[in-house]
Design a protein around this motif. Structure first.
Motif, mmCIF file in Angstrom:
data_model
loop_
_atom_site.group_PDB
_atom_site.id
_atom_site.type_symbol
_atom_site.label_atom_id
_atom_site.label_comp_id
_atom_site.label_asym_id
_atom_site.label_seq_id
_atom_site.Cartn_x
_atom_site.Cartn_y
_atom_site.Cartn_z
ATOM 1 N N ARG A 1 -3.035 -4.253 -9.625
ATOM 2 C CA ARG A 1 -3.111 -4.554 -7.631
ATOM 3 C C ARG A 1 -1.468 -4.754 -7.881
ATOM 4 N NH1 ARG A 1 -8.597 -6.806 -8.318
ATOM 5 N NH2 ARG A 1 -7.612 -8.852 -8.667
ATOM 6 N N PRO A 2 -1.335 -3.992 -6.665
ATOM 7 C CA PRO A 2 0.131 -4.684 -6.854
ATOM 8 C C PRO A 2 0.509 -5.975 -6.728
ATOM 9 C CG PRO A 2 -0.186 -2.515 -5.294
ATOM 10 C CD PRO A 2 -1.095 -3.294 -6.000
ATOM 11 N N ILE A 3 1.285 -7.227 -6.787
ATOM 12 C CA ILE A 3 2.180 -8.049 -6.269
ATOM 13 C C ILE A 3 3.032 -8.406 -5.590
ATOM 14 C CG2 ILE A 3 0.165 -9.540 -8.393
ATOM 15 C CD1 ILE A 3 2.856 -9.612 -10.196
ATOM 16 N N ASP A 4 3.672 -7.336 -6.021
ATOM 17 C CA ASP A 4 4.988 -7.144 -5.173
ATOM 18 C C ASP A 4 4.349 -6.656 -3.886
ATOM 19 O OD1 ASP A 4 7.844 -7.395 -3.935
ATOM 20 O OD2 ASP A 4 8.878 -7.613 -6.031
ATOM 21 N N GLU A 5 4.543 -6.090 -3.367
ATOM 22 C CA GLU A 5 4.067 -5.050 -2.562
ATOM 23 C C GLU A 5 5.294 -4.081 -1.942
ATOM 24 O OE1 GLU A 5 1.130 -6.186 0.839
ATOM 25 O OE2 GLU A 5 -0.630 -6.588 -0.669
ATOM 26 N N LYS A 6 6.032 -4.802 -1.392
ATOM 27 C CA LYS A 6 7.659 -4.469 -0.862
ATOM 28 C C LYS A 6 7.977 -4.050 -1.901
ATOM 29 C CE LYS A 6 11.787 -5.228 1.222
ATOM 30 N NZ LYS A 6 12.858 -4.316 1.043
ATOM 31 N N GLY A 7 8.746 -5.103 -2.936
ATOM 32 C CA GLY A 7 9.038 -3.899 -4.503
ATOM 33 C C GLY A 7 8.536 -2.509 -4.357
ATOM 34 N N TYR A 8 7.171 -2.706 -4.571
ATOM 35 C CA TYR A 8 6.096 -1.517 -5.112
ATOM 36 C C TYR A 8 5.839 -0.076 -3.782
ATOM 37 C CZ TYR A 8 2.358 1.184 -6.747
ATOM 38 O OH TYR A 8 1.414 1.872 -7.280
ATOM 39 N N ALA A 9 5.733 -0.495 -2.858
ATOM 40 C CA ALA A 9 6.301 0.671 -1.876
ATOM 41 C C ALA A 9 7.943 0.663 -2.606
ATOM 42 C CB ALA A 9 6.028 -0.219 -0.149
ATOM 43 N N ASP A 10 9.001 0.018 -1.938
ATOM 44 C CA ASP A 10 10.031 0.698 -2.197
ATOM 45 C C ASP A 10 10.732 1.805 -3.284
ATOM 46 O OD1 ASP A 10 10.897 -0.795 0.093
ATOM 47 O OD2 ASP A 10 11.730 -2.416 -1.080
ATOM 48 N N GLY A 11 9.358 0.816 -4.419
ATOM 49 C CA GLY A 11 9.530 2.180 -5.345
ATOM 50 C C GLY A 11 9.078 3.517 -5.752
ATOM 51 N N GLN A 12 8.077 3.969 -4.591
ATOM 52 C CA GLN A 12 7.006 5.129 -4.568
ATOM 53 C C GLN A 12 8.276 5.803 -3.043
ATOM 54 O OE1 GLN A 12 3.084 3.293 -2.554
ATOM 55 N NE2 GLN A 12 2.686 4.672 -4.783
#
Length: 211
Positions: free
Chosen positions: A37-48
């Motif tokens: 589960r993403p714990i850094d949602e912004k970083g995860y979204a930006d990476g995608q």
């Protein structure tokens, strides 16, 4: 075989999609917990977002060059190529590429229509809405890019193999054509051999002196 000129662009695009996917896979876990589960949602979204944008750029290369190469491969491939041989598995992987290219093409067409509407109705805030629309397009297009990460290299391998085979067969075809032209040339059949000129008669002996 004009389609072979598109192969370098397709090879580069196929490698680009896989590179974008691999780069994201290498860091995606760092944005998640042990359960994924993403714990850094912004970083995860930006990476995608970054992965999807890079992959879509290469997907458009397949939309521009892929159909012509695909048609050329299917015209050059022979029945046994689909059953056995070096490219039989690659040809099997191409069975779904028509659908991939068609749906990715529809997505691009829809994007063009959206941009035309925005340009007409929202000239002052076009940039903001364009960025959001791009992210949506790229996100939707990731599925087709992922399909092309497998189908694209298969198309390139099959095309390169068939192009090299045609090159190898060309000299023998040229020689057969030359021989056929020689046989069909005027006078090549039924011509009688030329009669050599008669050899000169030997010199007559000098008359002897009578006694």
């Amino acid at each position: 075989m004009e389609w072979r000129r598109h192969l370098p662009a397709l090879a580069f695009a196929a490698a680009g999609i896989n590179q974008a996917s691999g780069a994201w896979d290498a860091v995606s876990d760092s944005f998640c917990d042990q359960d994924g589960r993403p714990i850094d949602e912004k970083g995860y979204a930006d990476g995608q977002v970054k992965r999807d944008a890079e992959a879509w750029k290469h997907t458009e290369v397949f939309l521009d060059h892929g159909p012509e190469v695909l048609a050329g491969v299917r015209a050059a491939a022979e029945g046994p190529d689909y059953v056995e041989g070096r490219i039989s598995e690659d040809l099997r992987q191409l069975r779904g590429i028509d659908t991939t290219l068609e749906r990715a093409g529809q997505l691009r067409h829809e994007w063009d229509q959206i941009m035309a509407l925005m340009d007409a109705s929202l000239p002052g805030s076009l940039k903001l809405y364009q960025e959001r629309a791009e992210e949506h397009r790229n996100s939707e297009g990731w599925h087709y890019a992922d399909e092309l990460s497998h189908q694209g290299p298969a198309l390139v391998r099959a095309a390169e193999y068939l192009a090299n085979r045609v090159d190898a067969e060309q000299p023998s075809r040229t020689e057969r054509a030359r021989m056929a032209l020689t046989r069909s040339a005027p006078g090549a059949r039924g011509a009688l051999p030329t009669t050599p000129p008669p050899s000169p008669a030997p010199n007559p002996p000098s008359p002897g002196r009578s006694r």
